[in-house]
Enzyme design. Structure first.
Site, PDB file in Angstrom:
ATOM      1  N   ARG A 138      39.356  61.652  58.018  1.00 35.65           N
ATOM      2  CA  ARG A 138      38.222  62.091  58.840  1.00 35.65           C
ATOM      3  C   ARG A 138      38.455  61.790  60.321  1.00 35.65           C
ATOM      4  O   ARG A 138      38.120  62.606  61.185  1.00 35.65           O
ATOM      5  CB  ARG A 138      36.925  61.453  58.327  1.00 35.65           C
ATOM      6  CG  ARG A 138      36.592  62.017  56.950  1.00 35.65           C
ATOM      7  CD  ARG A 138      35.231  61.663  56.447  1.00 35.65           C
ATOM      8  NE  ARG A 138      35.009  62.389  55.192  1.00 35.65           N
ATOM      9  CZ  ARG A 138      34.070  62.095  54.311  1.00 35.65           C
ATOM     10  NH1 ARG A 138      33.247  61.092  54.532  1.00 35.65           N
ATOM     11  NH2 ARG A 138      33.934  62.796  53.211  1.00 35.65           N
TER      12      ARG A 138
ATOM     13  N   GLY B 294      56.349  44.447  51.213  1.00 41.31           N
ATOM     14  CA  GLY B 294      57.542  45.257  50.915  1.00 41.31           C
ATOM     15  C   GLY B 294      57.431  46.622  51.580  1.00 41.31           C
ATOM     16  O   GLY B 294      58.373  47.093  52.241  1.00 41.31           O
TER      17      GLY B 294
ATOM     18  N   ASP C  36      47.225  40.996  46.627  1.00 38.86           N
ATOM     19  CA  ASP C  36      47.847  39.666  46.706  1.00 38.86           C
ATOM     20  C   ASP C  36      47.449  38.857  47.956  1.00 38.86           C
ATOM     21  O   ASP C  36      47.654  37.652  47.989  1.00 38.86           O
ATOM     22  CB  ASP C  36      49.384  39.796  46.707  1.00 38.86           C
ATOM     23  CG  ASP C  36      49.902  40.465  45.449  1.00 38.86           C
ATOM     24  OD1 ASP C  36      49.211  40.405  44.420  1.00 38.86           O
ATOM     25  OD2 ASP C  36      51.004  41.063  45.509  1.00 38.86           O
TER      26      ASP C  36
ATOM     27  N   ARG D 193      34.110  31.237  30.416  1.00 36.92           N
ATOM     28  CA  ARG D 193      33.417  29.947  30.501  1.00 36.92           C
ATOM     29  C   ARG D 193      32.344  29.831  29.399  1.00 36.92           C
ATOM     30  O   ARG D 193      32.181  28.779  28.798  1.00 36.92           O
ATOM     31  CB  ARG D 193      32.775  29.793  31.885  1.00 36.92           C
ATOM     32  CG  ARG D 193      32.069  28.476  32.103  1.00 36.92           C
ATOM     33  CD  ARG D 193      31.417  28.472  33.470  1.00 36.92           C
ATOM     34  NE  ARG D 193      32.372  28.235  34.537  1.00 36.92           N
ATOM     35  CZ  ARG D 193      32.762  27.024  34.945  1.00 36.92           C
ATOM     36  NH1 ARG D 193      32.291  25.949  34.355  1.00 36.92           N
ATOM     37  NH2 ARG D 193      33.621  26.878  35.931  1.00 36.92           N
TER      38      ARG D 193
ATOM     39  N   GLU E 179      39.092  23.276  37.284  1.00 37.16           N
ATOM     40  CA  GLU E 179      39.415  21.841  37.328  1.00 37.16           C
ATOM     41  C   GLU E 179      40.843  21.627  37.826  1.00 37.16           C
ATOM     42  O   GLU E 179      41.149  20.604  38.430  1.00 37.16           O
ATOM     43  CB  GLU E 179      39.279  21.224  35.922  1.00 37.16           C
ATOM     44  CG  GLU E 179      37.879  20.787  35.563  1.00 37.16           C
ATOM     45  CD  GLU E 179      36.902  21.940  35.343  1.00 37.16           C
ATOM     46  OE1 GLU E 179      37.341  22.988  34.862  1.00 37.16           O
ATOM     47  OE2 GLU E 179      35.713  21.782  35.671  1.00 37.16           O
TER      48      GLU E 179
ATOM     49  N   GLU F 211      50.713  33.746  38.577  1.00 41.43           N
ATOM     50  CA  GLU F 211      51.673  34.262  37.597  1.00 41.43           C
ATOM     51  C   GLU F 211      53.075  33.689  37.841  1.00 41.43           C
ATOM     52  O   GLU F 211      53.390  33.213  38.934  1.00 41.43           O
ATOM     53  CB  GLU F 211      51.710  35.802  37.667  1.00 41.43           C
ATOM     54  CG  GLU F 211      52.140  36.352  39.012  1.00 41.43           C
ATOM     55  CD  GLU F 211      52.059  37.871  39.080  1.00 41.43           C
ATOM     56  OE1 GLU F 211      52.003  38.537  38.047  1.00 41.43           O
ATOM     57  OE2 GLU F 211      52.066  38.387  40.224  1.00 41.43           O
TER      58      GLU F 211
ATOM     59  N   ARG G  65      43.388  27.312  25.174  1.00 45.88           N
ATOM     60  CA  ARG G  65      43.547  28.769  25.012  1.00 45.88           C
ATOM     61  C   ARG G  65      44.058  29.311  26.340  1.00 45.88           C
ATOM     62  O   ARG G  65      43.723  28.777  27.408  1.00 45.88           O
ATOM     63  CB  ARG G  65      42.218  29.457  24.684  1.00 45.88           C
ATOM     64  CG  ARG G  65      41.663  29.126  23.300  1.00 45.88           C
ATOM     65  CD  ARG G  65      42.483  29.794  22.195  1.00 45.88           C
ATOM     66  NE  ARG G  65      41.882  29.628  20.889  1.00 45.88           N
ATOM     67  CZ  ARG G  65      42.019  28.560  20.098  1.00 45.88           C
ATOM     68  NH1 ARG G  65      42.739  27.525  20.494  1.00 45.88           N
ATOM     69  NH2 ARG G  65      41.440  28.526  18.910  1.00 45.88           N
TER      70      ARG G  65
ATOM     71  N   HIS H 124      46.827  43.569  34.677  1.00 41.97           N
ATOM     72  CA  HIS H 124      46.541  44.679  35.598  1.00 41.97           C
ATOM     73  C   HIS H 124      45.064  45.026  35.721  1.00 41.97           C
ATOM     74  O   HIS H 124      44.699  45.831  36.593  1.00 41.97           O
ATOM     75  CB  HIS H 124      47.352  45.913  35.194  1.00 41.97           C
ATOM     76  CG  HIS H 124      48.813  45.731  35.482  1.00 41.97           C
ATOM     77  ND1 HIS H 124      49.641  44.999  34.659  1.00 41.97           N
ATOM     78  CD2 HIS H 124      49.577  46.142  36.520  1.00 41.97           C
ATOM     79  CE1 HIS H 124      50.857  44.984  35.165  1.00 41.97           C
ATOM     80  NE2 HIS H 124      50.858  45.660  36.303  1.00 41.97           N
TER      81      HIS H 124
END
Ligand code: ADP
Ligand code: F6P
Length: 319
Positions: free
Chosen positions: A25, A104, A127, A154, A187, A223, A244, A250
């Protein structure tokens, strides 16, 4: 400048469409022609290029992903491939290029600059790993997605006296992990800046378990830091929590952008077109103290001062 191009590259990010919409625009209102380049640098090299019109900017603000498509093209580091891209731009008469992507993609923009193409970068990645800007488009939405997921975890975690390990994205950067640890009330935080040491993690959990008598604990990790399933097993074996683990994956990249990402994309898309209208290149659009700032791309990428290191201190007070 009569004709400019725009592409999205690297991992898609919610809010990229807001930037594309604003760029279309702003360009058309200033009598500039704007061409969409599809699937990032791959489409640039292949000549997947089309003129954009007002209709292309409609009904895209609220959508996640990128309507221009994205890709990763590792070969773009190669000078010969970069020259193919430059030839396409010349063939189409495109004099300036907006690149929306992560660090990148910025390297690709810098390479095109060296070949004489005026480029301007818009930081688009969940990120938040681009130097020189406090925020990247997509970070807010990803953080929101993480918070929504962790709220649900939670609930079930509390009922079963569990410790959940939640792995979030971020590539080589720990920003998403840090911000989600604070905003989800974790925590324990594990990211590139802090590192991983299982003994430390178990000792930190013990404080919350025995001294504070908590029914639930949350570990947020960036990660590629550890085997989260193995840690969950050790937590079950060595603490009174059952462990757990889940990697959010993604899901963090999708979804309708938050108002913050829509605003950031809109402001940055407009600013990028204005840079090219003034005949400038080798720039990127940044946000510093809530203001949009145009910076030299080399200088911005070298500036690490825009990351808020005080947040580590804050996290330490909160646990
Ligand atoms: P992001 O832009 O999200 O950080 P990548 O790091 O995967 O994502 O980079 C996106 C694309 O940018 C790469 O696939 C490649 O085409 C291009 N690129 C990355 N690094 C360079 C480089 N050093 N020189 C030229 N192009 C690069
Ligand atoms: O850069 C965005 C990002 O989602 C990173 O957080 C992650 O490491 C990477 O992209 C995943 O890439 P891909 O989509 O190729 O799996």
């Amino acid at each position: 400048m009569q004709r400019i191009g725009i592409l999205t590259s690297g991992g898609d990010a919610p809010g990229m469409n807001a930037a594309i919409r604003a760029a279309i625009r702003t360009a058309l209102k200033n009598d500039l022609e704007i061409y969409g380049i599809y699937d990032g640098y791959k489409g640039l090299v292949d000549g997947a290029i089309n003129p954009l019109d007002y209709k292309d900017a409609s009904e895209i603000l609220t959508r996640g992903g990128t309507v221009l498509g994205s890709s990763r093209l590792p070969e773009f580091k190669d000078e010969v491939v970069q020259e193919l891209a430059v030839n396409q731009l010349k063939r189409w008469g495109i004099e300036g290029l907006i690149v929306i992507g992560g660090d990148g993609s910025y390297r690709g923009a810098q390479a095109l600059n060296r070949h004489g193409i005026k480029t301007v970068g818009i930081p688009g990645t969940i990120d938040n790993d681009i130097n020189g800007t406090e925020k990247t488009i997509g970070f807010s939405t990803a953080l929101n997605t993480i918070c929504e997921a962790v709220n649900k975890l939670r609930d079930t975690s509390y009922s079963h006296h569990r410790c959940f390990i939640v792995e979030v994205m971020g590539n080589h950067c720990g920003e998403l992990a840090l911000w989600s640890a604070i905003t989800c009330g974790a925590e324990v935080l594990i990211n590139q800046e802090i590192g991983y040491d299982e003994e430390r993690v178990l000792a930190q959990l013990a404080i919350h378990d025995s001294f504070r008598n908590k029914r639930h604990a949350l570990i947020i990790t960036a990660e590629n830091m550890l085997d989260i399933q193995a840690l969950a097993k050790d937590i079950s074996a060595k603490t009174s929590f059952s462990g757990r683990a889940i990697s959010l994956g993604h899901i963090q990249r999708g979804g309708s952008p938050t108002p913050e990402d829509r605003m950031l994309g809109s402001k940055m898309g407009k600013a990028a077109v204005e840079v090219l209208m003034h005949g400038e290149g080798a720039k990127c659009i940044c946000q510093i103290k809530d203001q949009i700032v145009v910076r030299d791309i080399d200088e911005a990428l070298a500036d690490t001062s825009t990351k808020d290191e005080d947040l580590y201190d804050l996290f330490n007070y909160l646990v």
